[in-house]
Enzyme design. Sequence first.
Site, PDB file in Angstrom:
ATOM      1  N   HIS A   1      -1.186  -0.303 -10.249  1.00 28.21           N
ATOM      2  CA  HIS A   1      -1.884  -1.228  -9.331  1.00 28.21           C
ATOM      3  C   HIS A   1      -2.265  -2.526 -10.039  1.00 28.21           C
ATOM      4  O   HIS A   1      -3.451  -2.901 -10.114  1.00 28.21           O
ATOM      5  CB  HIS A   1      -3.115  -0.554  -8.705  1.00 28.21           C
ATOM      6  CG  HIS A   1      -3.612  -1.273  -7.486  1.00 28.21           C
ATOM      7  ND1 HIS A   1      -4.828  -1.027  -6.904  1.00 28.21           N
ATOM      8  CD2 HIS A   1      -3.061  -2.268  -6.739  1.00 28.21           C
ATOM      9  CE1 HIS A   1      -5.011  -1.814  -5.865  1.00 28.21           C
ATOM     10  NE2 HIS A   1      -3.941  -2.581  -5.737  1.00 28.21           N
TER      11      HIS A   1
ATOM     12  N   GLU B   1       0.605  11.561  -6.957  1.00 33.81           N
ATOM     13  CA  GLU B   1       1.101  12.772  -7.635  1.00 33.81           C
ATOM     14  C   GLU B   1       2.471  13.183  -7.111  1.00 33.81           C
ATOM     15  O   GLU B   1       3.299  13.710  -7.844  1.00 33.81           O
ATOM     16  CB  GLU B   1       0.113  13.939  -7.432  1.00 33.81           C
ATOM     17  CG  GLU B   1      -1.161  13.824  -8.254  1.00 33.81           C
ATOM     18  CD  GLU B   1      -0.938  14.021  -9.753  1.00 33.81           C
ATOM     19  OE1 GLU B   1       0.165  14.446 -10.156  1.00 33.81           O
ATOM     20  OE2 GLU B   1      -1.870  13.713 -10.525  1.00 33.81           O
TER      21      GLU B   1
ATOM     22  N   ARG C   1       0.847  -1.184   0.000  1.00 38.25           N
ATOM     23  CA  ARG C   1       0.000   0.000   0.000  1.00 38.25           C
ATOM     24  C   ARG C   1       0.884   1.236   0.000  1.00 38.25           C
ATOM     25  O   ARG C   1       1.896   1.281   0.714  1.00 38.25           O
ATOM     26  CB  ARG C   1      -0.922   0.057   1.243  1.00 38.25           C
ATOM     27  CG  ARG C   1      -2.180  -0.793   1.176  1.00 38.25           C
ATOM     28  CD  ARG C   1      -3.132  -0.361   0.054  1.00 38.25           C
ATOM     29  NE  ARG C   1      -4.265  -1.248  -0.097  1.00 38.25           N
ATOM     30  CZ  ARG C   1      -4.367  -2.260  -0.963  1.00 38.25           C
ATOM     31  NH1 ARG C   1      -3.374  -2.547  -1.782  1.00 38.25           N
ATOM     32  NH2 ARG C   1      -5.469  -2.986  -1.039  1.00 38.25           N
TER      33      ARG C   1
HETATM   34  C1  3PG Z   1      -5.375  -6.342  -2.879  1.00 32.25           C
HETATM   35  O1  3PG Z   1      -5.453  -5.662  -1.861  1.00 32.25           O
HETATM   36  O2  3PG Z   1      -5.874  -7.477  -2.967  1.00 32.25           O
HETATM   37  C2  3PG Z   1      -4.612  -5.816  -4.060  1.00 32.25           C
HETATM   38  O3  3PG Z   1      -4.103  -4.546  -3.814  1.00 32.25           O
HETATM   39  C3  3PG Z   1      -5.431  -5.833  -5.332  1.00 32.25           C
HETATM   40  O4  3PG Z   1      -6.402  -4.866  -5.378  1.00 32.25           O
HETATM   41  P1  3PG Z   1      -7.443  -4.839  -6.605  1.00 32.25           P
HETATM   42  O5  3PG Z   1      -8.415  -5.958  -6.372  1.00 32.25           O
HETATM   43  O6  3PG Z   1      -8.104  -3.513  -6.539  1.00 32.25           O
HETATM   44  O7  3PG Z   1      -6.667  -5.036  -7.867  1.00 32.25           O
END
Ligand code: 3PG
Length: 396
Positions: free
Chosen positions: A278, A265, A237
């Site tokens: 992500h 940012e 995170r």
């Molecule tokens: C999680 O916490 O499982 C991962 O960060 C994946 O997140 P996502 O399902 O939004 O891709």
Amino acid sequence: MKVLIIDKVPKAKEIFNELNYEVNYQPGMDIKEVSQVAKDYDAMIVRSTKIHDVELGGNLKAIGRAGAGVNNIPVEKCVENGIVVFNAPGANANAVKELVICSLILASRGVVQGIEWTKSVGDNFVEAVEKNKGQFKGSEIRRKKLAVIGLGAIGMLVANAASALRMEVIGYDPYITVENAWKLSRNVKKSDELKALVAEADYITLHVPYNEKTEGILNKELFEIMKPGVKIMNFARGELVDLTALKEAINKGVVERYITDFPNEEIRGNDKVTIVPHLGASTHEAEENCAVMVSEQVNNFLKKGTIVNSVNYPGTFLEENGGKTRLGIFNKNVPGTISKISEILGESKLNIHGMINKSRGDWAYNIVDIDGSVSDAVIDKLNIVNGIINVRNIEK
Ligand code: 3PG
């Protein structure tokens, strides 16, 4: 029963349809609209959409997070309302592990930068590439020290995979489960001292959940003692890293590369930062695993009262062994509640066939199987007992 799915989790839609739920599949639904309708559903399925401001209560009994992190969900508010929050621990662990291993290599050689550069090469393409490739030279990960902070489902897999690639892996996790400790390769060393570990690492990878204790776990104090040239991976995170301190460490030449799965940012455009959009859990396999796991958990809870992999209520299971009615009772973990429950049922001439009570911190949950039918009047009596938050009559 009704389920609202507000993120792209098509497999969950398929599963709940097969189970004859009324499914409203609305990925990207406006959050204000979610707030207006959430109370009409028995359960909600989400991925990363932030639902902190969604109004809870009404019929809503469960929230399923098709993934691991639950910082997008108001977990405390849910526990106070008797709403069980489920996640899918480990279901996307392999997908994240693979991306972390890829990033260790991306952090070590100018692969991304080199690929970008080749696009701009003009005449004499082949010769020009060969002549100038030296600028993207890097180093190998073999025999380098990797600090793995957090040895949960993902950290444990990363530690083992990096060890198989002959990295010198040192793990740190004061809360490691016995199960994960068993699964760790014997080549992974253990550290009890975060500072000492961070100070000697060539690579650091973060695998702890984000909460108020872990916020900014990589802070100024730790950046100041890191080895110059350290490379940091953050697929856990964004909030785990103090970005002001990170930028300072980059400017001082301490951090050679920061690869993160969390756009921000503040670090956008920084030469030493690689931002991945992500993608940790974005594989067909992980998405399907998460959807299956969380949908089954939510369904078992709605139909049988069973709790598995909840982040706010204790794991609870009562074997089905007769009894006509099953009650799911949520209460504050205070003395006297169970005796009050049995008193009310006894007064109403209802025999308890089987019962289990589990607590987790300040909260508790009971499954009670009863020989007869339970009237709404009895449910009302239970609902007003001091400490009881919510009573569910789970039809059998
Ligand atoms: C999680 O916490 O499982 C991962 O960060 C994946 O997140 P996502 O399902 O939004 O891709």
